[in-house]
Design a protein around this motif. Structure first.
Motif, PDB file in Angstrom:
ATOM      1  N   LEU A 158      12.551  10.669   9.173  1.00  0.00           N
ATOM      2  CA  LEU A 158      11.905  11.934   9.540  1.00  0.00           C
ATOM      3  C   LEU A 158      12.842  12.850  10.310  1.00  0.00           C
ATOM      4  O   LEU A 158      12.436  13.933  10.732  1.00  0.00           O
ATOM      5  N   ASP A 177       0.235  11.002   6.780  1.00  0.00           N
ATOM      6  CA  ASP A 177       1.442  10.155   6.776  1.00  0.00           C
ATOM      7  C   ASP A 177       1.072   8.698   6.471  1.00  0.00           C
ATOM      8  O   ASP A 177       1.514   8.127   5.482  1.00  0.00           O
ATOM      9  N   ASP A 178       0.193   8.123   7.304  1.00  0.00           N
ATOM     10  CA  ASP A 178      -0.169   6.717   7.035  1.00  0.00           C
ATOM     11  C   ASP A 178      -1.298   6.594   6.015  1.00  0.00           C
ATOM     12  O   ASP A 178      -1.554   5.512   5.494  1.00  0.00           O
ATOM     13  N   VAL A 185      12.802   7.692   1.893  1.00  0.00           N
ATOM     14  CA  VAL A 185      12.740   6.310   2.345  1.00  0.00           C
ATOM     15  C   VAL A 185      14.143   5.921   2.823  1.00  0.00           C
ATOM     16  O   VAL A 185      15.141   6.231   2.174  1.00  0.00           O
ATOM     17  N   ASN A 192       4.511   8.575  -1.850  1.00  0.00           N
ATOM     18  CA  ASN A 192       5.952   8.807  -1.935  1.00  0.00           C
ATOM     19  C   ASN A 192       6.756   7.692  -1.288  1.00  0.00           C
ATOM     20  O   ASN A 192       7.983   7.682  -1.355  1.00  0.00           O
ATOM     21  N   ALA A 193       6.071   6.764  -0.649  1.00  0.00           N
ATOM     22  CA  ALA A 193       6.727   5.553  -0.152  1.00  0.00           C
ATOM     23  C   ALA A 193       5.721   4.416  -0.296  1.00  0.00           C
ATOM     24  O   ALA A 193       4.511   4.633  -0.251  1.00  0.00           O
ATOM     25  N   VAL A 216      10.658   5.397   6.874  1.00  0.00           N
ATOM     26  CA  VAL A 216      11.013   6.676   6.279  1.00  0.00           C
ATOM     27  C   VAL A 216      11.828   7.474   7.287  1.00  0.00           C
ATOM     28  O   VAL A 216      11.694   7.286   8.491  1.00  0.00           O
ATOM     29  N   GLN A 230      -4.358  12.639  -3.478  1.00  0.00           N
ATOM     30  CA  GLN A 230      -4.133  11.881  -2.246  1.00  0.00           C
ATOM     31  C   GLN A 230      -5.418  11.764  -1.443  1.00  0.00           C
ATOM     32  O   GLN A 230      -5.696  10.725  -0.862  1.00  0.00           O
ATOM     33  N   TYR A 242       3.058  18.912   5.360  1.00  0.00           N
ATOM     34  CA  TYR A 242       2.548  18.442   4.054  1.00  0.00           C
ATOM     35  C   TYR A 242       3.344  18.958   2.868  1.00  0.00           C
ATOM     36  O   TYR A 242       3.255  18.411   1.769  1.00  0.00           O
ATOM     37  N   LEU A 250       6.555  18.853   2.654  1.00  0.00           N
ATOM     38  CA  LEU A 250       7.829  18.141   2.544  1.00  0.00           C
ATOM     39  C   LEU A 250       7.640  16.761   1.946  1.00  0.00           C
ATOM     40  O   LEU A 250       6.610  16.120   2.106  1.00  0.00           O
ATOM     41  N   LYS A 251       8.688  16.326   1.275  1.00  0.00           N
ATOM     42  CA  LYS A 251       8.680  15.007   0.661  1.00  0.00           C
ATOM     43  C   LYS A 251       9.462  14.046   1.541  1.00  0.00           C
ATOM     44  O   LYS A 251      10.525  14.414   2.041  1.00  0.00           O
ATOM     45  N   VAL A 252       8.955  12.854   1.750  1.00  0.00           N
ATOM     46  CA  VAL A 252       9.671  11.919   2.624  1.00  0.00           C
ATOM     47  C   VAL A 252      10.850  11.293   1.905  1.00  0.00           C
ATOM     48  O   VAL A 252      10.870  11.173   0.691  1.00  0.00           O
ATOM     49  N   ARG A 310       0.838  -1.205   0.000  1.00  0.00           N
ATOM     50  CA  ARG A 310       0.000   0.000   0.000  1.00  0.00           C
ATOM     51  C   ARG A 310       0.871   1.252   0.000  1.00  0.00           C
ATOM     52  O   ARG A 310       1.973   1.251   0.542  1.00  0.00           O
ATOM     53  N   ILE A 331       2.522  17.316  -4.831  1.00  0.00           N
ATOM     54  CA  ILE A 331       2.602  15.876  -4.558  1.00  0.00           C
ATOM     55  C   ILE A 331       1.221  15.292  -4.260  1.00  0.00           C
ATOM     56  O   ILE A 331       0.947  14.148  -4.622  1.00  0.00           O
ATOM     57  N   GLN A 332       0.363  16.098  -3.645  1.00  0.00           N
ATOM     58  CA  GLN A 332      -0.970  15.567  -3.318  1.00  0.00           C
ATOM     59  C   GLN A 332      -1.786  15.298  -4.584  1.00  0.00           C
ATOM     60  O   GLN A 332      -2.638  14.424  -4.600  1.00  0.00           O
ATOM     61  N   ILE A 351       1.990   4.982   1.211  1.00  0.00           N
ATOM     62  CA  ILE A 351       1.878   5.895   2.346  1.00  0.00           C
ATOM     63  C   ILE A 351       2.489   7.228   1.925  1.00  0.00           C
ATOM     64  O   ILE A 351       3.108   7.318   0.870  1.00  0.00           O
ATOM     65  N   TYR A 352       2.310   8.262   2.734  1.00  0.00           N
ATOM     66  CA  TYR A 352       2.853   9.592   2.410  1.00  0.00           C
ATOM     67  C   TYR A 352       2.516   9.985   0.973  1.00  0.00           C
ATOM     68  O   TYR A 352       3.403  10.298   0.171  1.00  0.00           O
ATOM     69  N   ALA A 353       1.246   9.966   0.636  1.00  0.00           N
ATOM     70  CA  ALA A 353       0.778  10.393  -0.683  1.00  0.00           C
ATOM     71  C   ALA A 353       1.490   9.648  -1.805  1.00  0.00           C
ATOM     72  O   ALA A 353       1.747  10.194  -2.868  1.00  0.00           O
TER      73      ALA A 353
END
Ligand SMILES: Cc1cc2nc3c(=O)[nH]c(=O)nc-3n(C[C@H](O)[C@H](O)[C@H](O)COP(=O)(O)OP(=O)(O)OC[C@H]3O[C@@H](n4cnc5c(N)ncnc54)[C@H](O)[C@@H]3O)c2cc1C
Ligand SMILES: Nc1ncnc2c1ncn2[C@@H]1O[C@H](COP(=O)(O)O)[C@@H](O)[C@H]1O
Lengths: 314, 254
Positions: free
Chosen positions: B28, B127-128, B19, A131-132, B26, A244, B13, B15-17, A125, A263-264, A127-129
């Motif tokens: 942080l 986030d989730d 991995v 991005n992961a 991730v 998102q 929101y 910021l880009k994460v 699945r 990104i959203q 997560i983070y829009a």
């Protein structure tokens, strides 16, 4: 183990999202049943029985299920879970609303927005829009999932499952339906469309959105989408929002007009096969993921595009 | 009517994460954390119910309590809610990932103690991206729910909520007490003013632990891996509309 798929429908017709969730379910189990919960939805149950690979259709019919609200759906589904090891809901507003209610009643953790089924207990699945990408294993006795339909192929027709009636929940319930405003669509439905044309804040007004985006969509036989900025500003209805926190689409062709590519927004469309972006700012992030980026003012580019498509016989 | 607002501390929101290279999660560290945007909308609505505004007469909410579950720093998230106008806070200290089911159970324990008439949550944590806690809390309490709210009207002992659904809008009437989760268009949250940020420093925050509330927060799901999304080959530009149409034809999409 047997698993149950909750059908997406509007009492009149079965939605293709159901067929896609059946594909996800088949990756978990050979015994896949479909639940049709609604009011006067017998035709939907018949359609569900034709999905290839479905063992049995459960059909619950009752006034309490007419709008598929969370409380009656939960009251219906939780007891049925005595016979199943998993239940899969489409990640639509109906599925997202009801699934966690069932999970909590069963005391299990839900896995939301599944885009991959690796095995009966391991799921993928975003997560983070998006991005992961998370791969997660669930040891829960009953799996409760919402499934992103766009991530799975449609299960074909050709099945001939039996339809079994199950009792609709009687209530009383603590929530009541008052009214709805369902936008009447003359175009393909956004999440199922092969082509999507979306407009952003650049449109500047609802009139301009209608004038620019809709004719192009109609020419391409496309559904219409929008960025959050366009929806917030009232240029387009809320159910057009791609992203998102809106709808996730994965058409063959996605055309983004006057959308920057936050990104959203990308989270909802970056799995489209071919992406076109028309934006006058060459630095706009949308260009990083576009297959065909056109740096131009849409006011000139869209009429030109209409004419060029016309010439090409489209 | 007392209103509870659960607020989550999440990566900002904008910021880009990143991995982690070892695929365990991730990274942080040293990144700006903020209140989940949907929770800001929830706080705004609750504060309007108290102060009057957004169609709510003043006094619709008698008290607004902000709750956060997370590390010590989640206190800052509660302070933000207090600066926006919430009256007091409850911090449930928990390190690491607390799954939505455990969050819902902790919130249920707090609801049992506080007896609010309404809990307003965000529809999803960015986030989730779970979109679960509100619905789970409603189930655990056997309360009615209205998710994805774009309008809330409190009248005659009921809470009428307009929801954003796939086909358009739907309006429900809920008995109280009830659970509502917010969508983006419910309101536009305020920025806290400097005087209110100063005032918020004096508002009380009660600290608790999951053990105090009798909830086991051990995760039910096991992370197998966290990976970067597949990289898209993009970035190609066309010079003219003619080139665009020719390209789309060649790609077989028109
Ligand atoms: C919690 C949260 C959830 C969100 N969820 C979503 C979501 O689901 N979906 C979503 O879309 N957004 C979402 N957003 C919002 C997102 O962050 C962006 O603000 C939004 O996507 C911007 O919309 P836009 O691209 O239309 O507007 P802008 O970013 O303002 O971009 C407008 C673009 O139009 C271009 N432009 C202007 N005039 C012209 C012209 N004449 N010709 C050509 N181009 C022109 C500009 O160069 C610019 O790139 C969310 C935000 C938050 C905080
Ligand atoms: N750790 C937390 N602390 C406080 N509230 C939370 C927490 N996690 C989730 N919530 C609330 O539940 C909502 C939905 O979160 P989720 O189900 O995780 O997407 C959020 O918008 C918050 O209102």
């Amino acid at each position: 183990m047997a698993v149950l798929v909750v059908a997406e429908h509007d009492n009149a017709s079965l939605k293709d999202a159901t067929h896609k969730v059946v594909t996800a379910a088949r990756a978990m189990s050979g015994d896949v049943d479909v639940l049709v919960a609604g009011e006067n939805a017998a035709a939907v149950a018949q359609a569900a029985a034709k999905i290839a690979g479905v063992r049995k259709v459960l059909h619950a019919d009752g006034a309490a299920l007419a709008k598929q609200m969370a409380e009656p759906l939960e009251a219906l589904i939780t007891p049925l879970m005595a016979n199943y090891d998993g239940v899969l809901f489409p990640a639509t507003t109906t599925g997202k609303n009801a699934a966690p209610r069932v999970a909590a009643k069963l005391d299990v953790m839900q896995v939301s927005g599944v885009i991959g089924v690796e095995s009966a207990d391991t799921f993928v699945r975003p997560i983070y829009a998006g991005n992961a990408i998370l791969t997660v294993k669930s040891a829960e006795a009953k799996k409760v999932l919402t499934v992103q339909p766009t991530a799975f192929k449609t299960a074909g027709d050709g099945g001939a499952a039996s339809v079994e009636q199950v009792a609709a929940p009687a209530g009383p319930f603590k929530s009541a339906f008052l009214s709805d405003e369902i936008v009447k669509l003359d175009r393909p439905e956004l999440t199922a469309a092969k082509r999507v044309v979306s407009g952003g804040r650049a449109m500047g007004s609802a009139d301009e959105f209608h004038r620019v985006i809709e004719p192009l969509a109609d020419k391409l036989g496309a559904a219409v989408g929008a960025s959050r900025a366009a929806v917030d500003a009232g240029y387009a209805p809320n159910d057009y929002q791609v992203g998102q926190t809106g709808k996730v689409v994965a058409p063959e062709l996605y055309v983004a007009i006057g959308i920057s590519g936050a990104i959203q927004h990308l989270a909802g469309m970056k799995d489209s096969k071919v992406i076109v972006a028309i934006n006058k700012d060459e630095e706009a992030p949308i260009f990083q993921i576009a297959d065909f980026g056109l740096v131009a003012d849409y006011k000139a580019a869209v009429p030109e595009l209409m004419a060029e498509l016309e010439k090409a016989g489209i | 009517m007392k209103v509870l607002v659960p607020v989550k501390r999440v990566l900002d929101y904008n910021l880009k994460v990143r991995v982690k290279a070892d695929g365990t999660g991730v990274d942080l560290s040293n990144l700006k954390m903020s209140m989940n945007p949907f929770d800001e909308i929830a706080v705004e609505e609750a504060v309007r119910m108290k102060e009057g505004g957004g169609g709510h007469p003043a006094g619709t909410a008698t008290e607004v309590v902000a709750i956060s579950i997370g590390p010590e720093q989640a206190q800052e998230t509660i302070r933000t809610a207090l600066a926006m106008g919430a009256d007091r806070g409850i911090l449930v200290k928990a390190e690491g990932e607390v799954e939505p089911l455990a969050v819902a159970k902790l919130l249920k324990a707090i609801v049992d103690a506080e007896q609010p008439g309404l809990v307003i949550l965000g529809k999803q944590a960015i986030d989730d991206d779970s979109n679960q806690v509100g619905q789970m809390l409603a189930a655990l309490l056997d309360w009615p729910q209205a998710t994805f709210a774009s309008k809330i009207v409190v009248a005659g002992g009921k809470i009428n909520v307009t929801r954003e659904i796939d086909g358009g809008l739907q309006t429900l009437s809920l008995e109280t007490p009830a659970i509502v989760t917010t969508d983006l268009r419910l309101n536009e949250p305020r920025y806290a003013s400097l005087p209110n940020i100063m005032k918020a420093k004096k508002k009380p925050i009660d600290a608790k632990t999951p053990a105090d509330l009798g909830v086991d927060v051990a995760p039910r799901l096991t992370v197998v891996k966290v990976a970067d999304p597949p990289k898209r080959q993009g970035g190609a530009k066309v010079k003219t509309v003619q080139d665009l149409v020719a390209g789309l034809k060649a790609a077989g999409v028109i």
